[in-house]
Design an enzyme around this catalytic site. Structure first.
Site, PDB file in Angstrom:
ATOM      1  N   ARG A  96       0.845  -1.173  -0.260  1.00  0.00           N
ATOM      2  CA  ARG A  96       0.256   0.378  -0.077  1.00  0.00           C
ATOM      3  C   ARG A  96       0.640   1.246   0.417  1.00  0.00           C
ATOM      4  O   ARG A  96       1.692   1.107   0.729  1.00  0.00           O
ATOM      5  CB  ARG A  96      -1.115  -0.331   1.289  1.00  0.00           C
ATOM      6  CG  ARG A  96      -1.731   0.991   1.074  1.00  0.00           C
ATOM      7  CD  ARG A  96      -2.749   0.478   2.576  1.00  0.00           C
ATOM      8  NE  ARG A  96      -3.594  -0.468   2.495  1.00  0.00           N
ATOM      9  CZ  ARG A  96      -4.249  -1.502   3.237  1.00  0.00           C
ATOM     10  NH1 ARG A  96      -3.506  -1.667   4.468  1.00  0.00           N
ATOM     11  NH2 ARG A  96      -4.304  -2.116   2.682  1.00  0.00           N
ATOM     12  N   ASP A 133       5.247  -4.796   6.051  1.00  0.00           N
ATOM     13  CA  ASP A 133       3.635  -4.729   7.104  1.00  0.00           C
ATOM     14  C   ASP A 133       3.623  -6.407   7.465  1.00  0.00           C
ATOM     15  O   ASP A 133       3.036  -7.252   6.406  1.00  0.00           O
ATOM     16  CB  ASP A 133       2.601  -4.170   6.087  1.00  0.00           C
ATOM     17  CG  ASP A 133       0.831  -4.953   6.454  1.00  0.00           C
ATOM     18  OD1 ASP A 133       0.601  -3.301   7.581  1.00  0.00           O
ATOM     19  OD2 ASP A 133       0.647  -5.320   6.829  1.00  0.00           O
ATOM     20  N   ASP A 192      -2.590  -6.364  13.035  1.00  0.00           N
ATOM     21  CA  ASP A 192      -3.303  -5.458  13.647  1.00  0.00           C
ATOM     22  C   ASP A 192      -4.293  -5.272  14.878  1.00  0.00           C
ATOM     23  O   ASP A 192      -4.857  -6.152  15.099  1.00  0.00           O
ATOM     24  CB  ASP A 192      -4.786  -4.272  11.935  1.00  0.00           C
ATOM     25  CG  ASP A 192      -3.570  -4.834  10.757  1.00  0.00           C
ATOM     26  OD1 ASP A 192      -2.688  -4.084  10.681  1.00  0.00           O
ATOM     27  OD2 ASP A 192      -4.067  -5.082   9.819  1.00  0.00           O
ATOM     28  N   ASP A 205      -7.163  -9.628  12.510  1.00  0.00           N
ATOM     29  CA  ASP A 205      -5.996 -10.077  11.294  1.00  0.00           C
ATOM     30  C   ASP A 205      -5.000 -11.806  11.357  1.00  0.00           C
ATOM     31  O   ASP A 205      -3.938 -11.655  11.005  1.00  0.00           O
ATOM     32  CB  ASP A 205      -5.071  -9.563  10.152  1.00  0.00           C
ATOM     33  CG  ASP A 205      -6.395  -8.781   9.345  1.00  0.00           C
ATOM     34  OD1 ASP A 205      -7.670  -8.920   9.314  1.00  0.00           O
ATOM     35  OD2 ASP A 205      -5.968  -6.992   9.460  1.00  0.00           O
ATOM     36  N   GLU A 263      -4.700 -14.079   8.457  1.00  0.00           N
ATOM     37  CA  GLU A 263      -3.760 -13.721   7.605  1.00  0.00           C
ATOM     38  C   GLU A 263      -2.327 -14.074   7.568  1.00  0.00           C
ATOM     39  O   GLU A 263      -1.727 -14.095   7.064  1.00  0.00           O
ATOM     40  CB  GLU A 263      -4.314 -12.082   6.945  1.00  0.00           C
ATOM     41  CG  GLU A 263      -3.838 -11.494   5.841  1.00  0.00           C
ATOM     42  CD  GLU A 263      -3.913  -9.745   5.816  1.00  0.00           C
ATOM     43  OE1 GLU A 263      -3.178  -9.348   5.460  1.00  0.00           O
ATOM     44  OE2 GLU A 263      -4.986  -9.894   6.285  1.00  0.00           O
TER      45      GLU A 263
END
Length: 176
Positions: free
Chosen positions: A23, A103, A107, A120, A123
């Protein structure tokens, strides 16, 4: 590695462990820049996702990066109060292109009443296997989740009362 200067506008680039871009934030104003700490602010900045999609942030945000911690914190000023989004990540690096970090999926979302949710985890598990995070990364991230939650409970660092408001007032000086 240099560091961004106060008042400078920089991009922020987030990468994944495998080096791919995750991002990018187009413009963040540096409010404090040292070798070890960067505090920035943005409002309605363009964010570009790895697939090329773009969106614009909805509210003013204060961003906190520190060289000694594997997380960064974004304090978002909303009508109901300050919400925080904390990314478990590598410490930041800075070059002439952007402020950069890796990252690591996990989070923590913190609400105005200082309750929080770890997000997450699925993930993180998936990417940990796909990108083969070394065991030391898992150890570091778990330690930093504990550090971050301790800061939240103690209202320390970017969670301190008035931290976000104080830096937002400084940001307003650069916007006018």
């Amino acid at each position: 590695m240099g560091f961004p200067k106060e008042g400078e506008k920089v991009q922020i680039h987030s990468y994944k462990h495998n080096g791919s871009i995750h991002r990018m934030w187009k413009e963040t104003t540096i409010l404090k820049g040292t070798q070890s700490l960067v505090i920035g602010a943005n409002d309605r900045t363009v964010v570009t996702e790895s697939d090329g999609r773009t969106w614009i942030t909805r509210e003013p945000a204060i961003c906190y990066f520190h060289e000694n911690y594997w997380f960064n914190v974004i304090g978002m000023l909303r009508e109901e109060g300050v919400y925080y989004y904390c990314n478990l990540s590598s410490p930041f690096a800075y070059d002439s292109e952007a402020l950069k970090y890796i990252d690591y999926d996990l989070d923590i979302k913190v609400y105005p009443d200082m309750t929080y949710t770890l997000l997450d985890e699925d993930e993180y598990e998936k990417h940990s296997q796909i990108m083969q995070y070394p065991p030391v990364i898992d150890t570091i991230l778990k330690r930093n989740v504990a550090q971050l939650t301790q800061w939240i409970h103690q209202r320390k660092g970017p969670f301190a009362p008035d931290f976000v408001d104080m830096w937002y007032e400084r940001y307003l000086m650069y916007r006018n």
